[in-house]
Design a protein around this motif. Structure first.
Motif, PDB file in Angstrom:
ATOM      1  N   TRP A  16      -6.683   5.696   3.614  1.00 52.78           N
ATOM      2  CA  TRP A  16      -7.173   5.119   2.371  1.00 52.78           C
ATOM      3  C   TRP A  16      -7.278   3.599   2.489  1.00 52.78           C
ATOM      4  CZ3 TRP A  16      -8.496   8.577  -1.342  1.00 52.78           C
ATOM      5  CH2 TRP A  16      -7.956   9.865  -1.239  1.00 52.78           C
ATOM      6  N   PHE A  17      -8.161   3.036   1.663  1.00 58.85           N
ATOM      7  CA  PHE A  17      -8.287   1.587   1.554  1.00 58.85           C
ATOM      8  C   PHE A  17      -7.986   1.172   0.125  1.00 58.85           C
ATOM      9  CE2 PHE A  17     -10.718   2.309   5.405  1.00 58.85           C
ATOM     10  CZ  PHE A  17     -10.271   1.259   6.213  1.00 58.85           C
ATOM     11  N   ALA A  18      -7.684  -0.104  -0.063  1.00 63.18           N
ATOM     12  CA  ALA A  18      -7.251  -0.616  -1.364  1.00 63.18           C
ATOM     13  C   ALA A  18      -8.214  -0.246  -2.492  1.00 63.18           C
ATOM     14  CB  ALA A  18      -7.057  -2.130  -1.292  1.00 63.18           C
ATOM     15  N   PRO A  66       4.393 -21.594 -21.121  1.00 61.47           N
ATOM     16  CA  PRO A  66       2.968 -21.304 -21.313  1.00 61.47           C
ATOM     17  C   PRO A  66       2.243 -21.315 -19.971  1.00 61.47           C
ATOM     18  CG  PRO A  66       3.727 -22.941 -22.900  1.00 61.47           C
ATOM     19  CD  PRO A  66       4.849 -22.732 -21.925  1.00 61.47           C
ATOM     20  N   GLY A  67       1.325 -20.389 -19.825  1.00 62.24           N
ATOM     21  CA  GLY A  67       0.553 -20.303 -18.597  1.00 62.24           C
ATOM     22  C   GLY A  67       1.080 -19.283 -17.606  1.00 62.24           C
ATOM     23  N   ILE A  68       2.315 -18.838 -17.793  1.00 61.34           N
ATOM     24  CA  ILE A  68       2.878 -17.796 -16.934  1.00 61.34           C
ATOM     25  C   ILE A  68       2.912 -16.497 -17.721  1.00 61.34           C
ATOM     26  CG2 ILE A  68       4.913 -16.986 -15.672  1.00 61.34           C
ATOM     27  CD1 ILE A  68       5.459 -19.824 -14.854  1.00 61.34           C
ATOM     28  N   LYS A  69       2.462 -15.428 -17.079  1.00 66.55           N
ATOM     29  CA  LYS A  69       2.437 -14.116 -17.712  1.00 66.55           C
ATOM     30  C   LYS A  69       3.314 -13.152 -16.917  1.00 66.55           C
ATOM     31  CE  LYS A  69      -1.997 -14.887 -17.357  1.00 66.55           C
ATOM     32  NZ  LYS A  69      -1.858 -16.295 -17.205  1.00 66.55           N
ATOM     33  N   ILE A  70       3.964 -12.254 -17.627  1.00 74.96           N
ATOM     34  CA  ILE A  70       4.806 -11.217 -17.024  1.00 74.96           C
ATOM     35  C   ILE A  70       4.079  -9.898 -17.194  1.00 74.96           C
ATOM     36  CG2 ILE A  70       7.080 -10.103 -17.052  1.00 74.96           C
ATOM     37  CD1 ILE A  70       7.150 -13.131 -16.381  1.00 74.96           C
ATOM     38  N   GLY A  71       3.968  -9.124 -16.118  1.00 73.88           N
ATOM     39  CA  GLY A  71       3.239  -7.861 -16.183  1.00 73.88           C
ATOM     40  C   GLY A  71       3.986  -6.718 -15.529  1.00 73.88           C
ATOM     41  N   ARG A  72       3.598  -5.520 -15.919  1.00 77.36           N
ATOM     42  CA  ARG A  72       4.123  -4.271 -15.367  1.00 77.36           C
ATOM     43  C   ARG A  72       2.953  -3.375 -14.992  1.00 77.36           C
ATOM     44  NH1 ARG A  72       8.622  -1.708 -19.306  1.00 77.36           N
ATOM     45  NH2 ARG A  72       8.341  -0.086 -17.768  1.00 77.36           N
ATOM     46  N   GLU A  73       3.266  -2.403 -14.118  1.00 80.56           N
ATOM     47  CA  GLU A  73       2.301  -1.363 -13.776  1.00 80.56           C
ATOM     48  C   GLU A  73       0.978  -1.937 -13.271  1.00 80.56           C
ATOM     49  OE1 GLU A  73       2.069   1.356 -17.058  1.00 80.56           O
ATOM     50  OE2 GLU A  73       4.232   1.634 -17.095  1.00 80.56           O
ATOM     51  N   MET A  74       1.075  -2.976 -12.437  1.00 77.64           N
ATOM     52  CA  MET A  74      -0.092  -3.621 -11.859  1.00 77.64           C
ATOM     53  C   MET A  74       0.121  -3.702 -10.355  1.00 77.64           C
ATOM     54  SD  MET A  74      -2.936  -4.992 -12.538  1.00 77.64           S
ATOM     55  CE  MET A  74      -3.391  -6.040 -13.842  1.00 77.64           C
ATOM     56  N   THR A  75      -0.866  -3.262  -9.597  1.00 77.11           N
ATOM     57  CA  THR A  75      -0.727  -3.332  -8.142  1.00 77.11           C
ATOM     58  C   THR A  75      -1.104  -4.720  -7.641  1.00 77.11           C
ATOM     59  OG1 THR A  75      -2.963  -2.473  -7.757  1.00 77.11           O
ATOM     60  CG2 THR A  75      -1.159  -0.860  -7.799  1.00 77.11           C
ATOM     61  N   ILE A  76      -0.624  -5.012  -6.434  1.00 76.15           N
ATOM     62  CA  ILE A  76      -0.969  -6.253  -5.747  1.00 76.15           C
ATOM     63  C   ILE A  76      -1.756  -5.850  -4.501  1.00 76.15           C
ATOM     64  CG2 ILE A  76      -0.126  -8.355  -4.654  1.00 76.15           C
ATOM     65  CD1 ILE A  76       2.535  -7.898  -6.180  1.00 76.15           C
ATOM     66  N   ARG A  77      -2.973  -6.357  -4.382  1.00 76.05           N
ATOM     67  CA  ARG A  77      -3.805  -6.025  -3.222  1.00 76.05           C
ATOM     68  C   ARG A  77      -3.423  -6.971  -2.087  1.00 76.05           C
ATOM     69  NH1 ARG A  77      -8.389  -6.586  -0.239  1.00 76.05           N
ATOM     70  NH2 ARG A  77      -9.776  -4.795  -0.096  1.00 76.05           N
ATOM     71  N   LEU A  78      -2.442  -6.546  -1.287  1.00 76.56           N
ATOM     72  CA  LEU A  78      -1.940  -7.386  -0.198  1.00 76.56           C
ATOM     73  C   LEU A  78      -2.970  -7.542   0.902  1.00 76.56           C
ATOM     74  CD1 LEU A  78       1.706  -6.030   0.130  1.00 76.56           C
ATOM     75  CD2 LEU A  78       0.860  -7.914  -1.286  1.00 76.56           C
ATOM     76  N   ASP A  79      -3.693  -6.470   1.191  1.00 77.92           N
ATOM     77  CA  ASP A  79      -4.752  -6.464   2.196  1.00 77.92           C
ATOM     78  C   ASP A  79      -5.553  -5.185   1.986  1.00 77.92           C
ATOM     79  OD1 ASP A  79      -3.402  -4.313   3.597  1.00 77.92           O
ATOM     80  OD2 ASP A  79      -2.211  -5.806   4.669  1.00 77.92           O
ATOM     81  N   SER A  80      -6.448  -4.873   2.899  1.00 77.61           N
ATOM     82  CA  SER A  80      -7.339  -3.732   2.695  1.00 77.61           C
ATOM     83  C   SER A  80      -6.625  -2.385   2.714  1.00 77.61           C
ATOM     84  CB  SER A  80      -8.455  -3.738   3.739  1.00 77.61           C
ATOM     85  OG  SER A  80      -7.917  -3.519   5.024  1.00 77.61           O
ATOM     86  N   ARG A  81      -5.378  -2.312   3.222  1.00 75.72           N
ATOM     87  CA  ARG A  81      -4.689  -1.023   3.328  1.00 75.72           C
ATOM     88  C   ARG A  81      -3.351  -0.983   2.586  1.00 75.72           C
ATOM     89  NH1 ARG A  81      -6.390   2.823   6.556  1.00 75.72           N
ATOM     90  NH2 ARG A  81      -4.465   3.062   7.702  1.00 75.72           N
ATOM     91  N   ASN A  82      -3.089  -2.003   1.761  1.00 74.77           N
ATOM     92  CA  ASN A  82      -1.814  -2.053   1.032  1.00 74.77           C
ATOM     93  C   ASN A  82      -2.014  -2.559  -0.384  1.00 74.77           C
ATOM     94  OD1 ASN A  82       0.564  -1.564   3.047  1.00 74.77           O
ATOM     95  ND2 ASN A  82      -0.945  -2.800   4.162  1.00 74.77           N
ATOM     96  N   ARG A  83      -1.617  -1.708  -1.350  1.00 74.79           N
ATOM     97  CA  ARG A  83      -1.616  -2.063  -2.767  1.00 74.79           C
ATOM     98  C   ARG A  83      -0.340  -1.516  -3.408  1.00 74.79           C
ATOM     99  NH1 ARG A  83      -7.086  -0.892  -6.062  1.00 74.79           N
ATOM    100  NH2 ARG A  83      -5.665  -1.009  -7.832  1.00 74.79           N
ATOM    101  N   PRO A  84       0.793  -2.168  -3.141  1.00 77.15           N
ATOM    102  CA  PRO A  84       2.023  -1.715  -3.785  1.00 77.15           C
ATOM    103  C   PRO A  84       2.035  -2.095  -5.267  1.00 77.15           C
ATOM    104  CG  PRO A  84       2.449  -3.701  -2.552  1.00 77.15           C
ATOM    105  CD  PRO A  84       1.015  -3.306  -2.263  1.00 77.15           C
ATOM    106  N   GLU A  85       2.869  -1.397  -6.021  1.00 76.33           N
ATOM    107  CA  GLU A  85       3.005  -1.671  -7.457  1.00 76.33           C
ATOM    108  C   GLU A  85       4.456  -2.036  -7.754  1.00 76.33           C
ATOM    109  OE1 GLU A  85       3.238   1.022 -11.369  1.00 76.33           O
ATOM    110  OE2 GLU A  85       1.325   1.204 -10.319  1.00 76.33           O
ATOM    111  N   PRO A  86       4.759  -3.330  -7.834  1.00 76.94           N
ATOM    112  CA  PRO A  86       6.133  -3.698  -8.182  1.00 76.94           C
ATOM    113  C   PRO A  86       6.440  -3.275  -9.614  1.00 76.94           C
ATOM    114  CG  PRO A  86       4.732  -5.642  -8.172  1.00 76.94           C
ATOM    115  CD  PRO A  86       3.897  -4.492  -7.675  1.00 76.94           C
TER     116      PRO A  86
END
Length: 191
Positions: A16-18, A66-86
């Motif tokens: 799979w790819f991102a 202000p200007g900093i946001k906190i999020g959940r359930e969002m993946t991080i596209r580290l590269d073309s083969r890795n999208r972990p979800e912290p």
């Protein structure tokens, strides 16, 4: 034994790819991509984990400038083969409300709350991958007899890997990525 649904079969020999994650509407929530393989959170989430992530999200939202946001359930596209979800992340970049992932350069902090099934990934794989992607801060939270223990890491720009910045019990006070003052035991009070 039943056969795998078609959507679980990789579309190509190399896996799979991102961008494939956005084309899998049948995939369970919290599906991650690690080294081209889909990783599902198959076991039910423990109340302690869910409650801690919720309370930590609320508390950090109250403390972030202000200007900093906190999020959940969002993946991080580290590269073309890795999208972990912290479990939780902090960003200071503009957020496209329709996008399903953030780039690593947009993430100030990634937080993983360790579950039995994610322990190896959270302690080793994600620790290495988040550092290699240049995410400046990583927290790994462990359950120690019902109390949260936060292992804090900071990116060492010289080596490109994380350096331990402390293990926190009871209270966590940090000046980075913004001024943070947490009563860790209060996050799970009443459980």
């Amino acid at each position: 034994m039943t056969s795998l649904p078609d959507w679980m079969r990789p579309p190509r020999a190399e896996g799979w790819f991102a961008e494939d994650l956005d084309r899998l509407p049948e995939a369970p929530r919290h599906t991650e991509l690690i080294d081209g393989a889909l990783v599902f959170m198959m076991s039910p989430q423990r109340w302690w984990h869910s409650h801690l992530v919720t309370m930590l999200t609320i508390t950090l939202m109250q403390q972030c400038p202000p200007g900093i946001k906190i999020g959940r359930e969002m993946t991080i596209r580290l590269d073309s083969r890795n999208r972990p979800e912290p479990d939780l992340l902090a960003t200071d970049s503009p957020v496209d409300r329709d996008r399903t992932w953030l780039a690593p350069e947009d993430v100030l902090l990634a937080v993983e709350v360790v579950s039995p099934e994610s322990a190896h990934r959270d302690r080793t794989v994600k620790l290495r991958k988040y550092a290699e992607a240049g995410i400046p801060h990583y927290w790994r939270i462990e359950d120690e007899d019902g109390r949260p223990v936060v292992h804090v890491y900071e990116l060492d720009d010289g080596t490109g890997s994380y350096a331990p910045a402390g293990i926190f019990r009871g209270t966590l006070r940090r000046p980075v990525p913004f001024d943070i003052d947490l009563d860790l035991d209060q996050l799970v009070a009443g459980l």
